[in-house]
Each structure stands twice: as C-alpha cells, then as structure tokens.
Write a protein that holds these residues in place. Structure first.
Motif, PDB file in Angstrom:
ATOM      1  N   PHE A 196      -5.853  -3.631  -5.685  1.00 51.81           N
ATOM      2  CA  PHE A 196      -4.816  -2.654  -5.345  1.00 51.81           C
ATOM      3  C   PHE A 196      -3.842  -3.211  -4.314  1.00 51.81           C
ATOM      4  CE2 PHE A 196      -5.075   1.928  -6.645  1.00 51.81           C
ATOM      5  CZ  PHE A 196      -5.857   1.711  -7.766  1.00 51.81           C
ATOM      6  N   LYS A 197      -2.531  -3.026  -4.586  1.00 52.03           N
ATOM      7  CA  LYS A 197      -1.506  -3.401  -3.607  1.00 52.03           C
ATOM      8  C   LYS A 197      -0.903  -2.106  -3.060  1.00 52.03           C
ATOM      9  CE  LYS A 197      -0.276  -7.856  -5.586  1.00 52.03           C
ATOM     10  NZ  LYS A 197      -0.497  -7.809  -7.043  1.00 52.03           N
ATOM     11  N   GLN A 198      -0.035  -2.267  -2.060  1.00 53.70           N
ATOM     12  CA  GLN A 198       0.575  -1.099  -1.420  1.00 53.70           C
ATOM     13  C   GLN A 198       1.181  -0.122  -2.432  1.00 53.70           C
ATOM     14  OE1 GLN A 198      -0.425  -1.317   1.619  1.00 53.70           O
ATOM     15  NE2 GLN A 198       0.160   0.828   1.836  1.00 53.70           N
ATOM     16  N   LYS A 199       1.899  -0.672  -3.389  1.00 47.71           N
ATOM     17  CA  LYS A 199       2.578   0.202  -4.357  1.00 47.71           C
ATOM     18  C   LYS A 199       1.563   0.940  -5.256  1.00 47.71           C
ATOM     19  CE  LYS A 199       3.518  -2.909  -8.303  1.00 47.71           C
ATOM     20  NZ  LYS A 199       2.168  -2.821  -8.809  1.00 47.71           N
ATOM     21  N   ASP A 200       0.411   0.340  -5.481  1.00 51.17           N
ATOM     22  CA  ASP A 200      -0.619   1.004  -6.298  1.00 51.17           C
ATOM     23  C   ASP A 200      -1.211   2.207  -5.553  1.00 51.17           C
ATOM     24  OD1 ASP A 200      -0.464  -0.978  -8.413  1.00 51.17           O
ATOM     25  OD2 ASP A 200      -1.452  -2.331  -7.005  1.00 51.17           O
ATOM     26  N   PHE A 201      -1.417   2.025  -4.243  1.00 54.99           N
ATOM     27  CA  PHE A 201      -1.913   3.151  -3.436  1.00 54.99           C
ATOM     28  C   PHE A 201      -0.892   4.281  -3.423  1.00 54.99           C
ATOM     29  CE2 PHE A 201      -4.378  -0.306  -1.291  1.00 54.99           C
ATOM     30  CZ  PHE A 201      -5.633   0.184  -1.572  1.00 54.99           C
ATOM     31  N   GLN A 202       0.373   3.873  -3.246  1.00 56.38           N
ATOM     32  CA  GLN A 202       1.448   4.869  -3.175  1.00 56.38           C
ATOM     33  C   GLN A 202       1.515   5.700  -4.446  1.00 56.38           C
ATOM     34  OE1 GLN A 202       5.154   2.910  -2.309  1.00 56.38           O
ATOM     35  NE2 GLN A 202       4.629   2.891  -0.145  1.00 56.38           N
ATOM     36  N   GLU A 203       1.502   4.992  -5.561  1.00 58.45           N
ATOM     37  CA  GLU A 203       1.589   5.649  -6.869  1.00 58.45           C
ATOM     38  C   GLU A 203       0.399   6.602  -7.061  1.00 58.45           C
ATOM     39  OE1 GLU A 203       2.783   2.760  -9.941  1.00 58.45           O
ATOM     40  OE2 GLU A 203       1.299   3.766 -11.191  1.00 58.45           O
ATOM     41  N   LEU A 204      -0.776   6.100  -6.733  1.00 60.16           N
ATOM     42  CA  LEU A 204      -2.002   6.894  -6.885  1.00 60.16           C
ATOM     43  C   LEU A 204      -1.961   8.154  -6.017  1.00 60.16           C
ATOM     44  CD1 LEU A 204      -4.992   7.172  -7.781  1.00 60.16           C
ATOM     45  CD2 LEU A 204      -5.597   5.745  -5.853  1.00 60.16           C
ATOM     46  N   LEU A 205      -1.534   7.997  -4.756  1.00 64.51           N
ATOM     47  CA  LEU A 205      -1.537   9.137  -3.846  1.00 64.51           C
ATOM     48  C   LEU A 205      -0.489  10.176  -4.213  1.00 64.51           C
ATOM     49  CD1 LEU A 205      -2.270   7.325  -0.477  1.00 64.51           C
ATOM     50  CD2 LEU A 205      -3.733   9.005  -1.609  1.00 64.51           C
ATOM     51  N   GLU A 206       0.666   9.702  -4.657  1.00 64.31           N
ATOM     52  CA  GLU A 206       1.705  10.651  -5.091  1.00 64.31           C
ATOM     53  C   GLU A 206       1.197  11.500  -6.244  1.00 64.31           C
ATOM     54  OE1 GLU A 206       5.470   8.704  -5.952  1.00 64.31           O
ATOM     55  OE2 GLU A 206       5.496   8.009  -3.869  1.00 64.31           O
ATOM     56  N   GLN A 207       0.607  10.828  -7.201  1.00 64.08           N
ATOM     57  CA  GLN A 207       0.079  11.501  -8.387  1.00 64.08           C
ATOM     58  C   GLN A 207      -1.045  12.477  -7.993  1.00 64.08           C
ATOM     59  OE1 GLN A 207      -2.150   8.781 -10.821  1.00 64.08           O
ATOM     60  NE2 GLN A 207      -1.512   9.769 -12.730  1.00 64.08           N
ATOM     61  N   ALA A 208      -1.983  11.985  -7.192  1.00 59.21           N
ATOM     62  CA  ALA A 208      -3.133  12.807  -6.807  1.00 59.21           C
ATOM     63  C   ALA A 208      -2.686  14.021  -5.985  1.00 59.21           C
ATOM     64  CB  ALA A 208      -4.126  11.963  -6.006  1.00 59.21           C
ATOM     65  N   ARG A 209      -1.811  13.782  -5.010  1.00 63.34           N
ATOM     66  CA  ARG A 209      -1.409  14.886  -4.125  1.00 63.34           C
ATOM     67  C   ARG A 209      -0.627  15.942  -4.879  1.00 63.34           C
ATOM     68  NH1 ARG A 209      -0.204  10.776   0.869  1.00 63.34           N
ATOM     69  NH2 ARG A 209      -2.267  10.942   1.805  1.00 63.34           N
ATOM     70  N   SER A 210       0.220  15.526  -5.806  1.00 67.50           N
ATOM     71  CA  SER A 210       1.020  16.539  -6.491  1.00 67.50           C
ATOM     72  C   SER A 210       0.134  17.401  -7.409  1.00 67.50           C
ATOM     73  CB  SER A 210       2.208  15.885  -7.219  1.00 67.50           C
ATOM     74  OG  SER A 210       2.040  15.895  -8.592  1.00 67.50           O
ATOM     75  N   ARG A 211      -0.822  16.784  -8.078  1.00 64.77           N
ATOM     76  CA  ARG A 211      -1.715  17.599  -8.929  1.00 64.77           C
ATOM     77  C   ARG A 211      -2.653  18.456  -8.064  1.00 64.77           C
ATOM     78  NH1 ARG A 211      -5.880  15.416 -13.533  1.00 64.77           N
ATOM     79  NH2 ARG A 211      -6.403  17.438 -14.431  1.00 64.77           N
ATOM     80  N   ASN A 212      -3.140  17.878  -6.984  1.00 64.71           N
ATOM     81  CA  ASN A 212      -4.044  18.630  -6.102  1.00 64.71           C
ATOM     82  C   ASN A 212      -3.360  19.866  -5.511  1.00 64.71           C
ATOM     83  OD1 ASN A 212      -5.898  16.701  -6.668  1.00 64.71           O
ATOM     84  ND2 ASN A 212      -5.946  15.774  -4.637  1.00 64.71           N
ATOM     85  N   GLU A 213      -2.082  19.688  -5.147  1.00 64.70           N
ATOM     86  CA  GLU A 213      -1.349  20.831  -4.596  1.00 64.70           C
ATOM     87  C   GLU A 213      -1.281  21.973  -5.599  1.00 64.70           C
ATOM     88  OE1 GLU A 213       2.509  19.815  -2.891  1.00 64.70           O
ATOM     89  OE2 GLU A 213       1.415  18.542  -1.481  1.00 64.70           O
TER      90      GLU A 213
END
Ligand SMILES: Cc1cc2nc3c(=O)[nH]c(=O)nc-3n(C[C@H](O)[C@H](O)[C@H](O)COP(=O)(O)O)c2cc1C
Length: 131
Positions: free
Chosen positions: A15-32
């Motif tokens: 995982f690189k920085q951009k992979d974490f970013q992509e993952l967190l954006e996706q996870a947070r928006s669905r979780n919300e």
C-alpha cells in the motif's frame, strides 16, 4: 445495543499513500451512509479493523471486505454487542503504527501493562495500540 466486529487481514500488494487515501475515502463515505463507525490500524502490511453499528449493515460491509482483492487471508477475530460505540466520533479512524511500537508494548515489563496486553478485550487493546 451496538453490534461490533473485529478482524485482521494482509495487504495483497504494498500500500502507498494514494492507496490508503482511496480506501479511506471509499470506506468513510459508505460508513457515513450506513451509520457505521470504527477504527482501522495498519502495521507492516497487516490491517486490523473494528466496525460497529447496526448488525445487518456491519455484516454487509464485512462481506464486501471479504471480497476485496486489496486484502487476503482475512480472519474474523471476534464479534458481539456492546452498550455504546467505542469509536462513535469516527466514520473510520485510521492509524499506522510501527512494529517498534508493538515491540515496545510486548517488551514492557511494568506488570500492569504486561497484564493488560495479555487480558485486554480486543477492542480495548485496539484502542491502546492506536493511541
Ligand atoms: C482494509 C480494508 C478496510 C475497509 N474498510 C471499509 C469500511 O470500513 N467500510 C466500507 O464501506 N468499506 C471498506 N472497505 C472497502 C470494501 O472492501 C469495499 O471495497 C467497499 O465497501 C465497496 O463495496 P462493494 O465492492 O461491495 O460495492 C475496506 C477495504 C479494505 C481492504
């Protein structure tokens, strides 16, 4: 009562920085949308995550996670119900911790800490590690 689930898994690529970013954006928006909260910890290629919320929603998201090719060898550690959320303020808190930090905990000779590491319920331990 709030349902929670704790699992760990291994990244299928580095995982690189951009992979974490992509993952967190996706996870947070669905979780919300689903009112899911929790914490994700990453250490040297291993993810450990707690998800909490309505049981059906948490299980739905976990089913997606099991199908996710970014992670392999996913293993459920524990699930259950608690009175209140532990991570209520976070649609998904994230923390990267180093192996050195974990080793420090393991090597700590203070009896209270050593005892805590051995006996702590998984979620409390996760909070402790993620501080
Ligand atoms: C380590 C890891 C943690 C994840 N955490 C969440 C999460 O908290 N919430 C979420 O909706 N998706 C999370 N995902 C993404 C899901 O696996 C999935 O890609 C996303 O929910 C979309 O689901 P779908 O492909 O079934 O539409 C995570 C993925 C990985 C690899």
């Amino acid at each position: 009562m709030v349902f929670y689930l704790l699992y760990y898994g291994i990244e299928s690529f580095k995982f690189k920085q951009k992979d974490f970013q992509e993952l967190l954006e996706q996870a947070r928006s669905r979780n919300e949308k689903l009112n899911i909260t929790g914490k994700l910890i990453y250490c040297e290629g291993t993810f450990i995550q707690v998800l909490e919320g309505e049981e059906q929603h948490v299980k739905e998201v976990y089913a997606s996670i099991l199908r996710d090719h970014r992670m392999v060898a996913t293993k459920l550690v524990t699930e259950g119900k608690v009175e209140e959320r532990h991570f209520g303020a976070w649609s998904m808190d994230f923390k990267e911790i180093s192996l050195a930090t974990i080793n420090d905990f393991e090597n700590c000779t203070h009896p209270d800490v050593a005892d805590y590491i051995n006996t702590a319920p998984a979620i409390k331990l996760l909070k402790l590690l993620g501080k």
